[in-house]
Design a protein around this motif. Structure first.
Motif, PDB file in Angstrom:
ATOM      1  N   SER A  33       0.857  -1.187   0.000  1.00 43.20           N
ATOM      2  CA  SER A  33       0.000   0.000   0.000  1.00 43.20           C
ATOM      3  C   SER A  33       0.885   1.227   0.000  1.00 43.20           C
ATOM      4  O   SER A  33       1.960   1.237   0.591  1.00 43.20           O
ATOM      5  CB  SER A  33      -0.945   0.014   1.211  1.00 43.20           C
ATOM      6  OG  SER A  33      -0.232   0.235   2.411  1.00 43.20           O
ATOM      7  N   VAL A  34       0.409   2.256  -0.685  1.00 42.86           N
ATOM      8  CA  VAL A  34       1.153   3.507  -0.779  1.00 42.86           C
ATOM      9  C   VAL A  34       0.140   4.644  -0.863  1.00 42.86           C
ATOM     10  O   VAL A  34      -0.856   4.542  -1.569  1.00 42.86           O
ATOM     11  CB  VAL A  34       2.103   3.495  -2.002  1.00 42.86           C
ATOM     12  CG1 VAL A  34       1.350   3.245  -3.289  1.00 42.86           C
ATOM     13  CG2 VAL A  34       2.917   4.771  -2.078  1.00 42.86           C
ATOM     14  N   THR A  35       0.396   5.709  -0.113  1.00 47.18           N
ATOM     15  CA  THR A  35      -0.568   6.803  -0.014  1.00 47.18           C
ATOM     16  C   THR A  35      -0.212   7.988  -0.901  1.00 47.18           C
ATOM     17  O   THR A  35      -1.082   8.610  -1.506  1.00 47.18           O
ATOM     18  CB  THR A  35      -0.690   7.269   1.448  1.00 47.18           C
ATOM     19  OG1 THR A  35      -0.968   6.142   2.274  1.00 47.18           O
ATOM     20  CG2 THR A  35      -1.783   8.306   1.614  1.00 47.18           C
ATOM     21  N   ASP A  56       4.062  -3.027  -7.146  1.00 42.80           N
ATOM     22  CA  ASP A  56       5.425  -2.888  -7.659  1.00 42.80           C
ATOM     23  C   ASP A  56       6.367  -3.831  -6.921  1.00 42.80           C
ATOM     24  O   ASP A  56       6.264  -4.024  -5.703  1.00 42.80           O
ATOM     25  CB  ASP A  56       5.919  -1.451  -7.497  1.00 42.80           C
ATOM     26  CG  ASP A  56       5.369  -0.507  -8.549  1.00 42.80           C
ATOM     27  OD1 ASP A  56       4.862  -0.993  -9.571  1.00 42.80           O
ATOM     28  OD2 ASP A  56       5.450   0.724  -8.342  1.00 42.80           O
ATOM     29  N   PRO A  77       3.264  10.147  -3.278  1.00 41.18           N
ATOM     30  CA  PRO A  77       4.272   9.913  -4.324  1.00 41.18           C
ATOM     31  C   PRO A  77       5.613   9.411  -3.779  1.00 41.18           C
ATOM     32  O   PRO A  77       6.624  10.125  -3.813  1.00 41.18           O
ATOM     33  CB  PRO A  77       4.400  11.286  -4.985  1.00 41.18           C
ATOM     34  CG  PRO A  77       4.097  12.253  -3.880  1.00 41.18           C
ATOM     35  CD  PRO A  77       3.039  11.590  -3.037  1.00 41.18           C
ATOM     36  N   LEU A 103       5.907   5.134  -6.902  1.00 44.24           N
ATOM     37  CA  LEU A 103       5.653   3.716  -6.661  1.00 44.24           C
ATOM     38  C   LEU A 103       4.160   3.454  -6.551  1.00 44.24           C
ATOM     39  O   LEU A 103       3.390   4.298  -6.083  1.00 44.24           O
ATOM     40  CB  LEU A 103       6.363   3.272  -5.387  1.00 44.24           C
ATOM     41  CG  LEU A 103       7.893   3.389  -5.412  1.00 44.24           C
ATOM     42  CD1 LEU A 103       8.487   2.930  -4.089  1.00 44.24           C
ATOM     43  CD2 LEU A 103       8.481   2.598  -6.572  1.00 44.24           C
ATOM     44  N   GLN A 104       3.755   2.247  -6.977  1.00 45.56           N
ATOM     45  CA  GLN A 104       2.355   1.843  -6.968  1.00 45.56           C
ATOM     46  C   GLN A 104       2.203   0.504  -6.262  1.00 45.56           C
ATOM     47  O   GLN A 104       3.156  -0.269  -6.142  1.00 45.56           O
ATOM     48  CB  GLN A 104       1.824   1.726  -8.410  1.00 45.56           C
ATOM     49  CG  GLN A 104       1.919   2.994  -9.231  1.00 45.56           C
ATOM     50  CD  GLN A 104       1.523   2.786 -10.678  1.00 45.56           C
ATOM     51  OE1 GLN A 104       1.178   1.666 -11.077  1.00 45.56           O
ATOM     52  NE2 GLN A 104       1.552   3.852 -11.470  1.00 45.56           N
ATOM     53  N   VAL A 105       0.984   0.234  -5.804  1.00 42.64           N
ATOM     54  CA  VAL A 105       0.692  -1.067  -5.208  1.00 42.64           C
ATOM     55  C   VAL A 105       0.992  -2.161  -6.231  1.00 42.64           C
ATOM     56  O   VAL A 105       0.620  -2.059  -7.402  1.00 42.64           O
ATOM     57  CB  VAL A 105      -0.780  -1.135  -4.760  1.00 42.64           C
ATOM     58  CG1 VAL A 105      -1.140  -2.551  -4.312  1.00 42.64           C
ATOM     59  CG2 VAL A 105      -1.031  -0.149  -3.636  1.00 42.64           C
ATOM     60  N   ARG A 159       8.414   6.859 -12.402  1.00 37.00           N
ATOM     61  CA  ARG A 159       7.138   7.280 -11.809  1.00 37.00           C
ATOM     62  C   ARG A 159       7.115   6.983 -10.316  1.00 37.00           C
ATOM     63  O   ARG A 159       7.959   6.254  -9.788  1.00 37.00           O
ATOM     64  CB  ARG A 159       5.981   6.551 -12.490  1.00 37.00           C
ATOM     65  CG  ARG A 159       6.075   5.025 -12.368  1.00 37.00           C
ATOM     66  CD  ARG A 159       4.743   4.363 -12.677  1.00 37.00           C
ATOM     67  NE  ARG A 159       4.831   2.913 -12.760  1.00 37.00           N
ATOM     68  CZ  ARG A 159       4.935   2.093 -11.720  1.00 37.00           C
ATOM     69  NH1 ARG A 159       4.993   2.590 -10.491  1.00 37.00           N
ATOM     70  NH2 ARG A 159       4.983   0.785 -11.896  1.00 37.00           N
ATOM     71  N   SER A 217       9.030   7.318  -3.931  1.00 36.06           N
ATOM     72  CA  SER A 217       9.891   7.132  -5.100  1.00 36.06           C
ATOM     73  C   SER A 217      11.241   6.572  -4.682  1.00 36.06           C
ATOM     74  O   SER A 217      11.616   6.598  -3.506  1.00 36.06           O
ATOM     75  CB  SER A 217      10.088   8.449  -5.844  1.00 36.06           C
ATOM     76  OG  SER A 217      10.715   9.412  -5.007  1.00 36.06           O
TER      77      SER A 217
END
Length: 325
Positions: free
Chosen positions: A6-8, A148, A10, A144-146, A142, A12
């Motif tokens: 999970s990431v809320t 990755d 930006p 990071l996204q869920v 970019r 990086s």
């Protein structure tokens, strides 16, 4: 490897930045708090330029797929792994399958997750740092996204399952109010284009960091600081730390993703030893500028180097003590 659960905001991948591409119009990028990045890598026995994850907003969760040492530096955070609390500015150990949960940030604006060996994404133009504007570096250029998956290099350092806290280094300057950060600056090229009253306003005001602030620049709000007459300049070279005054009189501090040129008049520049303080100042927080001589700016760099030297020495002693057991 590391899997992002999970990431809320930006988050990086950043290292110390790319400094040899400026002449081609490519900005530095790199960690907003380079002191925290260096410290995390020192704690782990990494090269100090090893890439880490910069986390500006909580919560943030990830899973480790192998046994690995890690450290959280930068902002003071509430974090746990496998149900046990992890203090900031310590090195710790994760086992395969462990989930790291960074739940809250009580002080500061950015936390850094460094891992043994570093995050092993490809080098682009001499750096692993993410460059958002150009969409390169880091992981696909970019945030990071869920889902990755971050590859991690293999570390040769012998790291035990204990942590060590480095010497204290805080956002506060001795004469700072509780709700503001004081940063030292030297006057810049167009300082004399401002009347004495405008200069005094710049020094005496407490500036609010607006929500429009990011890795490109911190936009401040306060009384308008206007030059004696409109200043029209061709775009020319600028660097992170430069404080420009646009026509509305509200200062902009250029940060790590700043462009390499600009035309707004420059009133001052944050010294290198204090730029990390700006990077750890929160949106809505207050900044105040303290005029500093060039020689004092160099002395501040020496103080920062001495702090890092002490940390390197302490870690070397810890490692030596561990091999004697």
């Amino acid at each position: 490897m590391i899997e992002i659960l999970s990431v809320t905001g930006p988050a990086s991948i950043q290292d110390l930045g790319r400094f040899d591409q400026y002449r081609f119009g490519v900005g530095t990028s790199g960690a907003m708090d380079d002191v925290a990045l260096r410290a995390g890598n020192i704690l782990l026995g990494n090269d100090e330029n090893a890439a880490a994850v910069e986390i500006p907003i909580m919560p943030f969760r990830l899973r480790f797929d192998r046994n690995i040492a890690f450290a959280l530096t930068g902002a003071a955070v509430e974090a746990e792994i496998a149900g046990r609390a992890i203090p900031p500015w310590w090195r710790s150990y994760a086992r395969a399958g462990d989930i790291l949960n960074i739940k809250a940030m009580s002080h500061g604006a950015r936390s850094y997750l460094a891992v043994g060996g570093g995050i092993d994404v490809p080098m682009v133009l001499g750096s692993r740092s993410t460059q958002f504007r150009g969409e390169f570096g880091g992981l696909h250029g970019r945030p990071l996204q869920v889902g990755d998956i971050l590859p991690c290099a293999t570390s040769t350092a012998a790291i035990g399952e204990f942590g060590i806290e480095p010497a204290g280094i805080t956002l506060a300057r001795p004469n700072a109010a509780a709700d503001e950060s004081i940063v030292r600056v030297i006057v810049a090229g167009e300082y004399d284009a401002f009347e004495a009253t405008a200069q005094e306003l710049f020094w005496s005001s407490s500036w609010t960091i607006t929500p429009q602030s990011n890795r490109y620049g911190y936009r401040l709000q306060g009384p308008a600081v206007k030059p004696k007459a409109p200043v029209e300049k061709r775009s020319h070279g600028i660097v992170p730390g430069v404080i420009q005054i646009p026509p509305n009189g509200q200062p902009i501090i250029q940060m790590r993703d700043a462009q390499t040129s600009g035309g707004y008049p420059k009133i001052a520049t944050v010294i290198g030893a204090d730029l990390w303080r700006v990077g750890q100042a929160r949106l809505g927080g207050k900044l105040r500028f303290e005029q500093t001589a060039y020689t004092d700016a160099l002395a501040a760099e020496d103080d920062m180097s001495a702090y890092l030297d002490r940390l390197r020495t302490n870690m070397r002693l810890v490692e030596e003590a561990g091999t004697c057991r």
